[in-house]
Motif scaffolding. Structure first.
Motif, PDB file in Angstrom:
ATOM      1  N   ALA A  41       0.831  -1.211   0.000  1.00 14.68           N
ATOM      2  CA  ALA A  41       0.000   0.000   0.000  1.00 14.68           C
ATOM      3  C   ALA A  41       0.865   1.260   0.000  1.00 14.68           C
ATOM      4  O   ALA A  41       0.571   2.228  -0.708  1.00 14.68           O
ATOM      5  N   PHE A  42       1.940   1.253   0.783  1.00 17.64           N
ATOM      6  CA  PHE A  42       2.851   2.402   0.796  1.00 17.64           C
ATOM      7  C   PHE A  42       3.533   2.567  -0.561  1.00 17.64           C
ATOM      8  O   PHE A  42       3.650   3.681  -1.081  1.00 17.64           O
ATOM      9  N   ASN A  43       3.964   1.463  -1.139  1.00 16.41           N
ATOM     10  CA  ASN A  43       4.642   1.526  -2.438  1.00 16.41           C
ATOM     11  C   ASN A  43       3.711   2.039  -3.532  1.00 16.41           C
ATOM     12  O   ASN A  43       4.139   2.738  -4.453  1.00 16.41           O
ATOM     13  N   GLU A  44       2.429   1.684  -3.432  1.00 14.09           N
ATOM     14  CA  GLU A  44       1.454   2.098  -4.447  1.00 14.09           C
ATOM     15  C   GLU A  44       0.799   3.435  -4.116  1.00 14.09           C
ATOM     16  O   GLU A  44      -0.105   3.879  -4.812  1.00 14.09           O
ATOM     17  N   ARG A  45       1.263   4.070  -3.047  1.00 16.51           N
ATOM     18  CA  ARG A  45       0.767   5.388  -2.641  1.00 16.51           C
ATOM     19  C   ARG A  45      -0.751   5.398  -2.474  1.00 16.51           C
ATOM     20  O   ARG A  45      -1.453   6.261  -3.012  1.00 16.51           O
ATOM     21  N   LYS A  46      -1.247   4.455  -1.707  1.00 19.71           N
ATOM     22  CA  LYS A  46      -2.674   4.414  -1.424  1.00 19.71           C
ATOM     23  C   LYS A  46      -2.967   5.112  -0.099  1.00 19.71           C
ATOM     24  O   LYS A  46      -2.064   5.372   0.697  1.00 19.71           O
ATOM     25  N   THR A  47      -4.228   5.422   0.111  1.00 20.40           N
ATOM     26  CA  THR A  47      -4.651   6.027   1.375  1.00 20.40           C
ATOM     27  C   THR A  47      -4.878   4.917   2.395  1.00 20.40           C
ATOM     28  O   THR A  47      -5.549   3.923   2.097  1.00 20.40           O
ATOM     29  N   CYS A  62       6.557  12.322   2.731  1.00 22.22           N
ATOM     30  CA  CYS A  62       7.259  11.417   3.646  1.00 22.22           C
ATOM     31  C   CYS A  62       7.599  10.091   2.965  1.00 22.22           C
ATOM     32  O   CYS A  62       6.876   9.614   2.087  1.00 22.22           O
ATOM     33  N   ALA A  63       8.698   9.499   3.417  1.00 23.69           N
ATOM     34  CA  ALA A  63       9.010   8.107   3.096  1.00 23.69           C
ATOM     35  C   ALA A  63       8.604   7.266   4.306  1.00 23.69           C
ATOM     36  O   ALA A  63       8.578   7.763   5.441  1.00 23.69           O
ATOM     37  N   PHE A  64       8.268   5.986   4.061  1.00 25.76           N
ATOM     38  CA  PHE A  64       7.725   5.170   5.148  1.00 25.76           C
ATOM     39  C   PHE A  64       8.511   3.879   5.328  1.00 25.76           C
ATOM     40  O   PHE A  64       8.996   3.272   4.367  1.00 25.76           O
ATOM     41  N   GLN A  65       8.600   3.489   6.582  1.00 22.80           N
ATOM     42  CA  GLN A  65       9.108   2.170   6.952  1.00 22.80           C
ATOM     43  C   GLN A  65       8.035   1.494   7.794  1.00 22.80           C
ATOM     44  O   GLN A  65       7.427   2.136   8.658  1.00 22.80           O
ATOM     45  N   VAL A  66       7.793   0.217   7.544  1.00 24.38           N
ATOM     46  CA  VAL A  66       6.794  -0.515   8.328  1.00 24.38           C
ATOM     47  C   VAL A  66       7.366  -1.885   8.687  1.00 24.38           C
ATOM     48  O   VAL A  66       7.939  -2.571   7.842  1.00 24.38           O
ATOM     49  N   TYR A  67       7.241  -2.245   9.970  1.00 21.44           N
ATOM     50  CA  TYR A  67       7.781  -3.528  10.428  1.00 21.44           C
ATOM     51  C   TYR A  67       7.124  -3.891  11.758  1.00 21.44           C
ATOM     52  O   TYR A  67       6.394  -3.082  12.360  1.00 21.44           O
ATOM     53  N   ARG A  68       7.384  -5.112  12.217  1.00 26.60           N
ATOM     54  CA  ARG A  68       6.887  -5.567  13.516  1.00 26.60           C
ATOM     55  C   ARG A  68       8.032  -5.584  14.514  1.00 26.60           C
ATOM     56  O   ARG A  68       9.167  -5.936  14.178  1.00 26.60           O
ATOM     57  N   ASP A  69       7.722  -5.182  15.739  1.00 28.57           N
ATOM     58  CA  ASP A  69       8.733  -5.161  16.794  1.00 28.57           C
ATOM     59  C   ASP A  69       8.093  -5.608  18.100  1.00 28.57           C
ATOM     60  O   ASP A  69       7.227  -4.911  18.645  1.00 28.57           O
ATOM     61  N   ILE A 101       5.182   1.953  12.380  1.00 21.54           N
ATOM     62  CA  ILE A 101       5.196   2.712  11.125  1.00 21.54           C
ATOM     63  C   ILE A 101       6.004   3.985  11.356  1.00 21.54           C
ATOM     64  O   ILE A 101       5.699   4.768  12.260  1.00 21.54           O
ATOM     65  N   LYS A 102       7.029   4.174  10.539  1.00 16.49           N
ATOM     66  CA  LYS A 102       7.828   5.394  10.613  1.00 16.49           C
ATOM     67  C   LYS A 102       7.548   6.264   9.395  1.00 16.49           C
ATOM     68  O   LYS A 102       7.608   5.785   8.256  1.00 16.49           O
ATOM     69  N   ALA A 103       7.233   7.534   9.649  1.00 15.66           N
ATOM     70  CA  ALA A 103       7.054   8.523   8.581  1.00 15.66           C
ATOM     71  C   ALA A 103       8.250   9.464   8.642  1.00 15.66           C
ATOM     72  O   ALA A 103       8.424  10.199   9.622  1.00 15.66           O
ATOM     73  N   ILE A 104       9.064   9.452   7.596  1.00 17.07           N
ATOM     74  CA  ILE A 104      10.346  10.158   7.615  1.00 17.07           C
ATOM     75  C   ILE A 104      10.320  11.317   6.627  1.00 17.07           C
ATOM     76  O   ILE A 104      10.090  11.130   5.424  1.00 17.07           O
ATOM     77  N   LYS A 105      10.537  12.494   7.145  1.00 18.81           N
ATOM     78  CA  LYS A 105      10.666  13.701   6.322  1.00 18.81           C
ATOM     79  C   LYS A 105      12.145  14.046   6.256  1.00 18.81           C
ATOM     80  O   LYS A 105      12.798  14.221   7.287  1.00 18.81           O
ATOM     81  N   ARG A 106      12.682  14.161   5.035  1.00 18.76           N
ATOM     82  CA  ARG A 106      14.128  14.317   4.900  1.00 18.76           C
ATOM     83  C   ARG A 106      14.590  15.755   5.109  1.00 18.76           C
ATOM     84  O   ARG A 106      15.638  15.999   5.687  1.00 18.76           O
ATOM     85  N   ARG A 107      13.834  16.733   4.621  1.00 18.89           N
ATOM     86  CA  ARG A 107      14.235  18.137   4.769  1.00 18.89           C
ATOM     87  C   ARG A 107      13.052  18.967   5.240  1.00 18.89           C
ATOM     88  O   ARG A 107      12.104  19.146   4.473  1.00 18.89           O
TER      89      ARG A 107
END
Length: 238
Positions: free
Chosen positions: A4-10, A62-69, A75-81
């Motif tokens: 879903a993140f890769n396909e830029r879905k809501t 934002c770029a996203f990372q998603v994983y289980r811990d 879910i991490k939403a990362i803004k670079r600048r």
């Protein structure tokens, strides 16, 4: 979710979560049941069960990372600048929706009464040809006249503006303004009620008092303001 993140879905997630922010400052939101909305442009909104403003958010891009811990969805939403990270941890999820939304509708915000007043001052012909504004928000005993001017025959004109359907109250207000001006104005005074529509009862009263109605469309006023956004009202009152 990765697809879903890769396909830029809501993505909409309702669940028990806590949130950490690191960037120009830092914050931590303790666990609670919340609504998280991740939009296709990469923006993120974390909402509580009350209030319209998000308690945490990230702008678009934002770029996203998603994983289980340790049993939690992260879910991490990362803004670079500038470099900012919003990390959301879910230990319970009640609803997860992945959507491809189609929204091509145009948003139109039509004019307020103040905008309609400005449009009349900038383009007086929307009232009638030959109308020349002299003043606005003119103080008289009952209140303030929206627009005050002269028609092509030299008669004074008092304009009362309503954004929605004008009722009897608007007619009576206009009549009060005219009565207040009669002792201090030596020429004939016309009254014009400017609104998108007028109620049947108001039109009857308007006619009985010898006043006029002019249909003024808030949408058209918005268009006038867009065309003349760099011009100043004072230029049209000279």
């Amino acid at each position: 979710l990765k697809i879903a993140f890769n396909e830029r879905k809501t993505i909409i997630i309702v669940g028990n979560c806590w949130v950490e922010y690191h960037g120009r400052a830092s914050s931590k939101l303790q666990p609670g049941e919340r609504i998280v909305i991740i939009k296709e442009d990469g923006s993120v909104l974390v909402h509580r069960s009350r209030g319209y403003e998000p308690v945490n958010w990230q702008p678009s891009g934002c770029a996203f990372q998603v994983y289980r811990d340790r049993g939690s969805l992260v879910i991490k939403a990362i803004k670079r600048r500038p470099h900012e990270i919003v990390t959301m941890f879910f230990d319970r999820i009640y609803l997860l929706s992945v959507l491809k939304l189609i929204d091509e509708g145009e948003f139109s915000l039509y004019a307020s009464e103040e905008d309609m007043q400005k449009a009349i001052l900038l383009e007086p012909s929307i009232i009638e040809d030959g109308f020349k504004p002299i003043d606005y928000e003119k103080k008289v005993e009952p209140g303030f006249i929206d627009v005050y001017g002269v028609d092509k025959n030299g008669r004074m004109v008092v304009i009362e503006i309503k954004r929605r359907t004008a009722g009897k109250d608007a007619v009576l207000q206009l009549a009060k303004y005219i009565e207040a001006l009669k002792p201090i104005v030596s020429r004939e005074i016309r009254g014009i009620l400017a609104a998108p529509q007028i109620s049947r009862e108001a039109r009857k009263l308007l006619t009985s008092l010898g006043l006029d109605f002019k249909r003024v469309d808030p949408k058209k006023c918005s268009e006038i303001l867009r065309r003349t956004e760099d011009k100043k009202i004072i230029d049209f009152l000279k």
